[in-house]
Design an enzyme around this catalytic site. Structure first.
Site, PDB file in Angstrom:
ATOM      1  N   SER A   1     -30.068 -41.374  10.034  1.00  0.00           N
ATOM      2  CA  SER A   1     -30.776 -41.067  11.270  1.00  0.00           C
ATOM      3  C   SER A   1     -30.081 -41.846  12.342  1.00  0.00           C
ATOM      4  O   SER A   1     -29.049 -42.315  12.330  1.00  0.00           O
ATOM      5  CB  SER A   1     -32.214 -42.125  11.264  1.00  0.00           C
TER       6      SER A   1
ATOM      7  N   LEU B   1     -33.253 -21.116  -1.750  1.00  0.00           N
ATOM      8  CA  LEU B   1     -33.581 -22.362  -0.970  1.00  0.00           C
ATOM      9  C   LEU B   1     -32.825 -22.518  -0.069  1.00  0.00           C
ATOM     10  O   LEU B   1     -31.657 -22.366   0.075  1.00  0.00           O
ATOM     11  CB  LEU B   1     -33.574 -23.710  -2.132  1.00  0.00           C
TER      12      LEU B   1
ATOM     13  N   HIS C   1     -25.898 -45.545  -2.523  1.00  0.00           N
ATOM     14  CA  HIS C   1     -25.811 -44.441  -1.765  1.00  0.00           C
ATOM     15  C   HIS C   1     -25.041 -43.334  -2.991  1.00  0.00           C
ATOM     16  O   HIS C   1     -25.429 -42.107  -2.776  1.00  0.00           O
ATOM     17  CB  HIS C   1     -24.881 -44.359  -0.688  1.00  0.00           C
TER      18      HIS C   1
ATOM     19  N   ARG D   1     -44.043 -45.580   6.339  1.00  0.00           N
ATOM     20  CA  ARG D   1     -43.904 -45.112   7.682  1.00  0.00           C
ATOM     21  C   ARG D   1     -42.828 -43.999   7.563  1.00  0.00           C
ATOM     22  O   ARG D   1     -42.377 -43.255   6.664  1.00  0.00           O
ATOM     23  CB  ARG D   1     -43.046 -46.528   8.363  1.00  0.00           C
TER      24      ARG D   1
ATOM     25  N   ASP E   1     -35.349 -43.253   0.632  1.00  0.00           N
ATOM     26  CA  ASP E   1     -35.243 -44.593   0.967  1.00  0.00           C
ATOM     27  C   ASP E   1     -34.964 -45.575  -0.384  1.00  0.00           C
ATOM     28  O   ASP E   1     -35.589 -44.999  -1.420  1.00  0.00           O
ATOM     29  CB  ASP E   1     -36.446 -45.042   1.876  1.00  0.00           C
TER      30      ASP E   1
ATOM     31  N   ARG F   1     -41.983 -40.091   0.953  1.00  0.00           N
ATOM     32  CA  ARG F   1     -41.176 -41.148   1.089  1.00  0.00           C
ATOM     33  C   ARG F   1     -40.938 -42.023  -0.092  1.00  0.00           C
ATOM     34  O   ARG F   1     -42.060 -42.615  -0.489  1.00  0.00           O
ATOM     35  CB  ARG F   1     -41.577 -42.146   2.345  1.00  0.00           C
TER      36      ARG F   1
ATOM     37  N   TRP G   1     -31.777 -50.497  -4.374  1.00  0.00           N
ATOM     38  CA  TRP G   1     -31.317 -50.087  -5.857  1.00  0.00           C
ATOM     39  C   TRP G   1     -30.155 -50.979  -6.191  1.00  0.00           C
ATOM     40  O   TRP G   1     -29.947 -51.535  -7.147  1.00  0.00           O
ATOM     41  CB  TRP G   1     -31.557 -48.896  -6.060  1.00  0.00           C
TER      42      TRP G   1
END
Ligand code: FPP
Length: 220
Positions: free
Chosen positions: A54, A120, A25, A174, A8, A168, A13
């Site tokens: 999301s 990974l 982004h 949250r 986030d 986060r 930024w």
């Protein structure tokens, strides 16, 4: 370990620097690259789940949504060799059926080309929402006429593995509908650092703190 990150702060930024939000982004995508490479070289980390888009992000201006889609497409195209070089398997969670055919093909192609990679598993959460995921899992059980139990629900989630460590960035405390089921016993870390400023040094510090925490999973 399963490490999950809510990335986030890209917009803030950029705004702080008088740049357009999309520049945040772009920088954020570079950080994804750096963090993924670090995780691939850390044998303790098996899964890295990243919240990239999301189910609520569709509410953003169309220009920003379009930019994120294009960024993802270009990124997967450009980064395929890095996934291969770093032995990283690419997977997604969430409902990508609404994405353009071109992007869906790119996602499937990247999954196919990296499916045997071992160091990974990087999971991008795309059009992902945890309530949606749990609802889809329960619907699957009903359609298969299977019993509704916690174990069966967990098996039918997009990702069954519990999260060990959740981070986060950007100072918000949250969860925003991310991996609600899987974080039942996760350790959580919230840092004020905005995602484009996050780096492997800070990740390493958090992992060291995580190791000091005593996890009891409801026991004593
Ligand atoms: C949150 O910042 C970030 C997102 C909604 C998108 C996450 C995307 C990236 C990190 C880059 C793309 C990733 C890949 C893998 C290509 P925000 O925009 O909500 O920031 P704000 O809260 O400051 O507005």
């Amino acid at each position: 370990m399963h490490l999950a990150i809510i990335m986030d702060g890209n917009g803030r930024w950029a705004e702080k620097r008088g740049l357009k939000r999309v520049e945040g982004h772009k920088k954020g995508a570079e950080v994804v690259k750096e963090i993924t490479a670090y995780c691939a070289n850390n044998p303790e980390i098996e899964i890295l789940s990243l919240y990239a888009f999301s189910t609520e992000n569709w509410k953003r201006p169309k220009m920003e949504v379009d930019f994120l889609m294009k960024l993802l497409d270009n990124w997967l195209k450009k980064e395929l060799e890095t996934y291969i070089k770093n032995d990283v398997k690419f997977e997604t969670i969430g409902d990508i059926s609404k994405f353009s055919d071109k992007l869906k093909k790119r996602i499937e192609y990247t999954k196919e080309k990296t499916k045997n990679n071992k160091k990974l598993t990087q999971i991008l959460a795309l059009n992902y929402g945890s309530r949606d995921e749990i609802t889809r899992a329960v619907k699957k059980l009903i359609s298969k006429n299977e019993e509704i139990t916690p174990e069966n629900i967990q098996k039918n989630l997009d990702i069954s593995r519990d999260v060990d460590l959740l981070i986060r960035t950007s100072g918000e405390i949250r969860i925003s509908n991310f991996l609600l089921w899987q974080i039942a016993y996760a350790e959580m870390f919230f840092t004020k650092t905005l995602w484009p400023d996050f780096n492997t040094n800070e990740l390493e510090k958090i992992i060291n703190e995580f190791k000091k925490r005593e996890r009891r999973f409801g026991g004593i």
